[in-house]
Design a protein around this motif. Structure first.
Motif, mmCIF file in Angstrom:
data_model
loop_
_atom_site.group_PDB
_atom_site.id
_atom_site.type_symbol
_atom_site.label_atom_id
_atom_site.label_comp_id
_atom_site.label_asym_id
_atom_site.label_seq_id
_atom_site.Cartn_x
_atom_site.Cartn_y
_atom_site.Cartn_z
ATOM 1 N N HIS A 104 59.849 2.455 3.023
ATOM 2 C CA HIS A 104 59.190 1.143 3.699
ATOM 3 C C HIS A 104 57.644 1.538 3.636
ATOM 4 N N GLU A 158 60.110 -7.076 14.968
ATOM 5 C CA GLU A 158 60.707 -6.003 14.078
ATOM 6 C C GLU A 158 59.728 -5.015 13.460
ATOM 7 N N ILE A 159 58.480 -5.485 13.142
ATOM 8 C CA ILE A 159 57.699 -4.401 12.570
ATOM 9 C C ILE A 159 57.050 -3.618 13.652
ATOM 10 N N ARG A 162 60.057 -0.950 14.671
ATOM 11 C CA ARG A 162 60.912 -0.135 13.760
ATOM 12 C C ARG A 162 60.858 1.351 14.292
ATOM 13 N N ASP A 163 61.995 2.067 14.219
ATOM 14 C CA ASP A 163 62.189 3.411 14.950
ATOM 15 C C ASP A 163 61.570 4.187 13.963
ATOM 16 N N TYR A 164 61.400 4.245 12.598
ATOM 17 C CA TYR A 164 60.786 4.912 11.536
ATOM 18 C C TYR A 164 59.133 4.925 11.417
ATOM 19 N N SER A 165 58.760 4.182 12.078
ATOM 20 C CA SER A 165 57.354 4.110 12.032
ATOM 21 C C SER A 165 56.728 5.106 12.710
#
Length: 187
Positions: A104, A158-159, A162-165
């Motif tokens: 991502h 959503e941006i 995001r839990d991985y941001s």
């Protein structure tokens, strides 16, 4: 000379004196906006984002370009020229995260609003923001984090969620009409 030959006297039209704009505290706006996003992420059991000062110039330049081009009115917001994530790469910054078996990249979201100016809306009635903090809270919570039916709002949310941001930065530009342009980068 006859009256017909005389040059008519011209009275200059008085020009309005521009109203001086109060200074805008971009630091207070950035900090409040970032805090609101992180608070919302925390409520959703998602880790806070680290603020990236080194991305600031890219985010600010994008916000300024959006303001100068009035990109929202001209529907050019999605062009590569106004894409802060593309600009990050052009400046030598890299942000890609592996999550969910995919790579991502950064996401960029833009919005604008006014400070010290009455804004009439069909949904909220009149709004008038007098502080950077008040405007930042509104822009974060209403324009970025709320769930609305518009596709752009859902994509934005959503941006941001995001839990991985891991990182974010807030670009700001204020024009002489008291319009505040925001460019928010999340990676």
């Amino acid at each position: 000379p006859t009256p017909e030959d005389a040059t008519p006297e011209v009275t200059p039209t008085p020009q309005p004196t521009p109203t001086p704009q109060p200074s805008f505290n971009t630091s207070a706006f950035r900090q409040t906006f970032a805090n609101e996003v992180n608070e919302a992420r925390s409520e959703g059991n998602i880790s806070s984002l680290e603020y990236r000062e080194d991305w600031q110039s890219v985010a600010d330049a994008t916000a300024e370009d959006l303001a100068e081009e009035r990109a929202f009115q001209n529907n050019i917001i999605d062009s590569q020229e106004f894409n802060a994530t593309y600009r990050l790469e052009e400046e030598g910054y890299s942000c890609s995260i592996e999550a969910n078996e995919r790579i991502h990249s950064a996401g960029s979201v833009s919005a604008y609003n006014w400070i010290n100016t009455r804004v009439d809306t069909t949904t909220d009635g009149a709004r008038y923001f007098t502080s950077e903090e008040e405007l930042a809270k509104f822009m974060a919570n209403r324009q970025m984090l709320s769930v609305q039916n518009e596709t752009k709002q859902v994509e934005t949310r959503e941006i941001v969620y995001r839990d991985y941001s891991k990182y974010h930065t807030v670009g700001v530009h204020v024009n002489d009409e008291s319009r505040v342009w925001l460019n928010y980068i999340v990676c």
